[in-house]
Design an enzyme around this catalytic site. Structure first.
Site, PDB file in Angstrom:
ATOM      1  N   CYS A   2       8.705  37.906  50.147  1.00  0.00           N
ATOM      2  CA  CYS A   2       8.585  37.552  51.563  1.00  0.00           C
ATOM      3  C   CYS A   2       9.589  38.360  52.392  1.00  0.00           C
ATOM      4  O   CYS A   2      10.606  38.821  51.879  1.00  0.00           O
ATOM      5  CB  CYS A   2       8.797  36.071  51.816  1.00  0.00           C
ATOM      6  N   ARG A  27       9.236  44.475  49.534  1.00  0.00           N
ATOM      7  CA  ARG A  27       9.583  43.193  48.914  1.00  0.00           C
ATOM      8  C   ARG A  27       8.375  42.514  48.272  1.00  0.00           C
ATOM      9  O   ARG A  27       8.525  41.606  47.471  1.00  0.00           O
ATOM     10  CB  ARG A  27      10.206  42.263  49.967  1.00  0.00           C
ATOM     11  N   TRP A  73       4.653  36.088  50.558  1.00  0.00           N
ATOM     12  CA  TRP A  73       4.242  36.176  49.159  1.00  0.00           C
ATOM     13  C   TRP A  73       3.870  34.764  48.742  1.00  0.00           C
ATOM     14  O   TRP A  73       4.711  33.865  48.724  1.00  0.00           O
ATOM     15  CB  TRP A  73       5.397  36.720  48.319  1.00  0.00           C
ATOM     16  N   ASN A  99      11.297  31.806  54.167  1.00  0.00           N
ATOM     17  CA  ASN A  99      11.305  32.280  52.788  1.00  0.00           C
ATOM     18  C   ASN A  99      11.892  31.184  51.919  1.00  0.00           C
ATOM     19  O   ASN A  99      12.836  30.505  52.335  1.00  0.00           O
ATOM     20  CB  ASN A  99      12.174  33.531  52.630  1.00  0.00           C
ATOM     21  N   GLY A 100      11.373  31.048  50.698  1.00  0.00           N
ATOM     22  CA  GLY A 100      11.901  30.034  49.796  1.00  0.00           C
ATOM     23  C   GLY A 100      10.880  28.952  49.511  1.00  0.00           C
ATOM     24  O   GLY A 100       9.695  29.066  49.858  1.00  0.00           O
ATOM     25  N   GLU A 485      12.248  48.834  28.553  1.00  0.00           N
ATOM     26  CA  GLU A 485      12.231  49.252  29.959  1.00  0.00           C
ATOM     27  C   GLU A 485      11.095  50.225  30.233  1.00  0.00           C
ATOM     28  O   GLU A 485      10.424  50.144  31.273  1.00  0.00           O
ATOM     29  CB  GLU A 485      13.585  49.869  30.325  1.00  0.00           C
ATOM     30  N   LYS A 489       8.091  49.542  32.951  1.00  0.00           N
ATOM     31  CA  LYS A 489       7.756  50.435  34.058  1.00  0.00           C
ATOM     32  C   LYS A 489       6.262  50.736  34.086  1.00  0.00           C
ATOM     33  O   LYS A 489       5.635  50.740  35.138  1.00  0.00           O
ATOM     34  CB  LYS A 489       8.546  51.750  33.934  1.00  0.00           C
ATOM     35  N   GLU A 492       4.191  47.593  35.108  1.00  0.00           N
ATOM     36  CA  GLU A 492       4.462  47.204  36.487  1.00  0.00           C
ATOM     37  C   GLU A 492       3.614  47.983  37.486  1.00  0.00           C
ATOM     38  O   GLU A 492       3.072  47.400  38.432  1.00  0.00           O
ATOM     39  CB  GLU A 492       5.936  47.459  36.833  1.00  0.00           C
ATOM     40  N   HIS A 508       6.155  44.514  11.193  1.00  0.00           N
ATOM     41  CA  HIS A 508       6.051  43.061  11.177  1.00  0.00           C
ATOM     42  C   HIS A 508       5.034  42.561  12.198  1.00  0.00           C
ATOM     43  O   HIS A 508       5.215  41.495  12.797  1.00  0.00           O
ATOM     44  CB  HIS A 508       7.429  42.441  11.426  1.00  0.00           C
ATOM     45  N   LYS A 607      10.165  42.926  45.213  1.00  0.00           N
ATOM     46  CA  LYS A 607      11.401  43.630  44.870  1.00  0.00           C
ATOM     47  C   LYS A 607      12.518  42.650  44.566  1.00  0.00           C
ATOM     48  O   LYS A 607      13.281  42.825  43.623  1.00  0.00           O
ATOM     49  CB  LYS A 607      11.806  44.550  46.019  1.00  0.00           C
TER      50      LYS A 607
END
Length: 612
Positions: A2, A27, A73, A99-100, A485, A489, A492, A508, A607
């Protein structure tokens, strides 16, 4: 998550609000809206992007010198026009952006419905603005007092800005657990979720603290009170960012720009902290807590996402160099599992934004148990630096792309400096070895710059594999976190399913997936247990898997086995995660671009994750 923008002054508000929302697009959001006050409040909002809002507003009256704007969002209610912010109160005398999450919105909503209130959205935000209106009317108090009383009744997180028909020259803002910054200009005020919409207009800002309410009125100084009605003196800080850092500067995407900024951002993370010739590592932000680190029986690293991967690299660094036990925890799990925390533990909280809700909650828990909390963060003035006992900024500069790149390598750089300094004062590595590592560390920015020149090879590989459905990433030792990582990436930003594993764990379970259609990325520098990773590569090739390998310059063994190789310069093992992560960032980027994905704003992601 947001974005909030608000303006109060003499200029036209709408262009400032729109430009501010555009600066906050990184964001993550699914709808956008504005409320403008010129006589009566006019709200314009729509599902989609800021550009959709601009199209929606065409032909409508937007003259106003006060306004609020928001990118949402979705949390409560699906992403659509009715759930988009701003929201009117029942009588349409007030409007709010938020926001929240208000956790106790359901019983509050039920009580308001019983009092005759009707709701047009599914959001918790509409409940809050109606609660404020109800208190104002029922208790016959000012709007300022109604906001304060209401915020004492809600449970959860919020950053809010409110405008009122009856107060055409005023704004009210408040925060708890979600960031809010106020810019102080010449006879005007700017409010935003972070400094990116503000830096164009003023360098003077005030970061609201939790449970603070700000009262902004044209022609008057900023006033701040707590929700307990205690007056606070605004602490004005000067922004370090400049506008050019928020622009793409000729790059197609912010992510690509930030990948190529890494030689500079890594150098900036070391600047003033490392002097190889003199054998000095000094992090001024934590110098007063070095004895706490020295006496720590255990270090706990808490983080989320990419920052968690940086923490995993940190675990190898601190245990290897400084010989201190390290645990790396997902902040989201740490806060709920009743962890054992002792007063002689040091907790290192890692966050790019400094506003990650789960990490902030984990910090609070650890502080209650008496642990010493250090922070590693990129955003000056954010919540984590203000909440921790001490810490170090990464100085990576603004990172606009949702997928973290330069923030990760800067976090690893700072963790490396911390581990080296602790090893020095503990005497856990010989002085000659210490000096050798410092000398090599000074070369890392240049070696990253050299690594960035492998674009043609990475584009070739990206063109080959842009259409696959799955990737496997494998690494060992220091480069196991790099495998995690690299996989993150790719998924995402390209939406290709990818998983990272320690290479030895392939047998395994994951080896069942290997066939001629499964590309497997190995992080295989000629360091550490190199022969073991070569064996793992051979196991994949024996099952017709396609191997892409990150190798040290001049490697001939892996090159003779792998289908594709990408070279990185020779370096010490502890620095390989920094170098090896760079080509994996570029691989993810180019695959995503070839697939037509929105690289800077991948779907469903934000973000800064400021809610649970």
């Amino acid at each position: 998550m947001c974005g909030i923008v608000a303006y109060l002054g003499e200029k036209q508000a709408f262009p400032i609000l729109i430009k501010g929302l555009q600066r906050l697009e990184y964001r993550g959001y699914d709808s956008a809206g504005v409320a403008l006050l010129n006589g009566d409040i006019a709200i314009h909002k729509t599902k989609g992007k800021v550009s959709d809002l601009q199209d929606y507003v065409k032909g409508k009256k937007t003259d106003a010198t006060v306004g609020i704007a928001h990118t949402r969002w979705a949390t409560h209610g699906e992403p659509n026009q009715q759930n988009a912010h701003p929201h009117f109160s029942h009588k349409q005398s007030l409007a709010i952006i938020h926001n929240g999450i208000i956790e106790n919105y359901a019983p509050l909503k039920e009580e308001l419905i019983n009092r005759g209130y009707r709701f047009k959205s599914d959001t918790d935000t509409e409940v809050l603005i109606n609660l404020i209106e109800d208190i104002k009317i029922k208790e016959e108090v000012s709007l300022e007092e109604a906001v304060r009383i209401a915020l004492n009744q809600v449970i959860g997180a919020y950053a809010i800005v409110i405008i009122s028909n009856d107060k055409p020259d005023e704004l009210i803002a408040a925060r708890k657990g979600s960031p809010l910054v106020i810019g102080i200009g010449d006879n005007d005020f700017y409010i935003a979720s972070d400094a990116t919409p503000i830096v164009e207009y003023t360098k003077n800002v005030v970061y609201l603290e939790d449970e603070e309410i700000a009262y902004l009125k044209k022609g008057e100084e900023l006033q701040i009170k707590t929700i307990k009605n205690q007056k606070k003196t605004p602490y004005i800080q000067e922004l370090e960012w400049n506008l050019s850092k928020l622009e793409k500067e000729g790059y197609e995407h912010f992510m690509l720009k930030e990948i190529y900024e890494q030689p500079r951002s890594i150098l900036d993370s070391m600047r003033g902290r490392l002097n190889a010739k003199k054998g000095i590592v000094s992090l001024g932000g934590i110098i007063d807590y070095e004895q706490k680190l020295l006496k720590a029986k255990r270090i706990i690293m808490i983080a989320c996402g990419t920052s968690w991967h940086a923490g995993l690299v940190g675990e190898y660094l601190f245990e290897d160099l400084a010989r201190v036990p390290v645990e790396v925890e997902y902040a989201s799990e740490f806060r709920y599992r009743n962890p054992i925390i002792n007063e002689d533990d040091v907790v290192i909280a890692i966050s790019q934004s400094g506003e990650t809700a789960d990490t902030l909650a984990a910090i609070s828990l650890a502080k209650e148990k008496g642990a010493t909390i250090l922070g590693i963060c990129n955003v000056v003035g954010s919540s984590i630096p203000r909440t921790t006992h001490a810490g170090s900024y990464t100085h990576a500069g603004p990172e606009i792309g949702v997928a973290s790149t330069k923030a990760f390598t800067s976090q690893v750089t700072v963790l490396t400096l911390m581990a080296l300094r602790l090893a020095q004062i503990k005497g856990t590595i010989p002085k000659s070895r210490f000096m050798q590592l410092l000398a090599e560390m000074e070369t890392i920015p240049g070696k990253v710059e050299k690594t960035l020149k492998s674009a043609a090879k990475i584009i070739e590989i990206s063109e080959k594999f842009q259409g696959v459905s799955n990737f496997l990433y494998l690494g060992r030792g220091y480069n196991f976190p790099v495998a995690l990582e690299g996989a993150l990436k790719l998924k995402e930003i390209s939406y290709i399913h990818a998983e990272g594993y320690p290479a030895a764990e392939m047998k395994h379970g994951p080896i069942a997936l290997i066939d001629e259609n499964m590309p497997v990325v190995f992080i295989a520098p000629h360091k550490g247990i190199y022969e073991k990773i070569v064996s793992n590569i051979q196991e994949v090739k024996a099952r017709k898997g396609v191997v892409i390998a990150i190798v040290t310059e001049g490697d001939s063994v892996v090159k003779g086995i792998a289908d594709y190789t990408i070279e990185i310069p020779e370096t010490e093992e502890i620095f390989t995660p920094i170098l090896a992560s760079v080509p994996l960032q570029k691989l993810a980027y180019h695959i995503a671009v070839l697939r037509g994905c929105n690289v800077d704003q991948p779907r469903n992601l934000a973000k800064s994750v400021t809610v649970e």
